[in-house]
Design an enzyme around this catalytic site. Structure first.
Site, short mmCIF file in Angstrom:
data_model
loop_
_atom_site.label_atom_id
_atom_site.label_comp_id
_atom_site.label_asym_id
_atom_site.label_seq_id
_atom_site.Cartn_x
_atom_site.Cartn_y
_atom_site.Cartn_z
N SER A 120 -20.32 89.26 17.30
CA SER A 120 -19.72 90.42 16.80
C SER A 120 -19.21 89.89 15.36
CB SER A 120 -18.18 90.25 17.39
OG SER A 120 -17.46 91.05 16.70
N TYR A 163 -11.17 85.21 20.44
CA TYR A 163 -12.26 86.07 20.46
C TYR A 163 -13.39 85.67 19.36
CZ TYR A 163 -15.12 90.06 20.34
OH TYR A 163 -16.32 90.96 20.44
#
Length: 249
Positions: free
Chosen positions: A135, A148
């Site tokens: 990501s 995350y």
């Protein structure tokens, strides 16, 4: 080029879109997920080129056993797409829940490591490809993204070091690092808050799961002497924020 691709987290979003894209092109697809009804629906849609595999990526014993349980037509895995992942709620770290953090770490890191290690012997034998879904959060920080982002930074670095370990084997490794993609991601992160998901993507023309699936398919179709190390994608409407400043008084 066709072959067999093993896709984790195939029951929604990018995983489901990738399963459709690869089957459409004549590939065989093993798709894993935790929701049997969704796997069954995807199997009915995609036919006998799709093998549904009920699998919780946090159940490491089951993950390690998965390759040996595949039926013969699906055993020769040429491409591994490590797509399964989740994000804990966006509370700042000082308010975060350790159980939520551990679920994200167990899914995004430990499960990814387990399935990669289990499939590596065959991928080396076939000079295959590993696609790891990281990501932009691996590179760019944001408030509430510590865990995350940390897991996705691990995925990015693991991809680079894994390629180094696999030097000379012919195995290709790519870290795919998307920005905002409208999927069920935010619904999972907010534990089902549809309004929060709608508000996040409202009016900003985000990327779609199909956009990322097409990118994955393109990488898989590159010639075997070419490796895409990392690829970062964002919608045009998303860019980079300024620094935060806390002011006294």
């Amino acid at each position: 080029m066709t072959g067999t691709i093993f896709i984790t987290g195939a029951t929604a979003g990018i995983g489901a879109a990738a399963a459709r894209r690869f089957v459409q092109a004549g590939w065989r697809v093993v798709g894993t997920g935790r929701r049997q009804e969704r796997l069954d629906a995807l199997g009915q849609e995609l036919g006998d080129r799709f093998h549904p595999l009920l699998l919780d990526m946090t159940d490491i014993a089951a993950v390690e056993a998965a390759p040996d349980a595949l039926p013969e037509p699906f055993r020769a895995v040429d491409v591994l797409l490590n797509n399964a992942g989740m994000a804990p709620p966006m509370a700042p770290a000082q308010e975060g829940d350790l159980a939520d953090w551990r679920q994200a770490i167990d899914t995004n890191i430990t499960g990814l490591l387990a399935i990669t290690r289990a499939l590596l012997p065959g991928l080396i034998e076939r000079k295959g490809l590993i696609l790891n879904l990281s990501s932009v959060a691996a590179t760019y920080p944001y408030r509430g993204g510590a865990v995350y982002g940390g897991t996705k930074a691990f995925v990015r670095q693991f991809s680079l070091d894994l390629r180094s370990d696999l030097h000379g084997t012919g195995v290709r490794v790519t870290s795919i690092e998307p920005g905002m993609v409208e999927t069920e991601f935010t619904l999972v992160r907010t534990k089902g808050d549809q309004a929060a998901s709608d508000a996040l993507y409202a009016g900003m023309n985000p990327m779609t799961a199909e956009d990322i699936a097409e990118t994955l398919f393109w990488i898989a179709g590159q010639p075997p002497h070419l490796n895409v190390n990392t690829i970062e994608l964002m919608p045009v409407s998303q860019s980079f924020a300024g620094f935060q400043v806390a002011r006294e008084g």
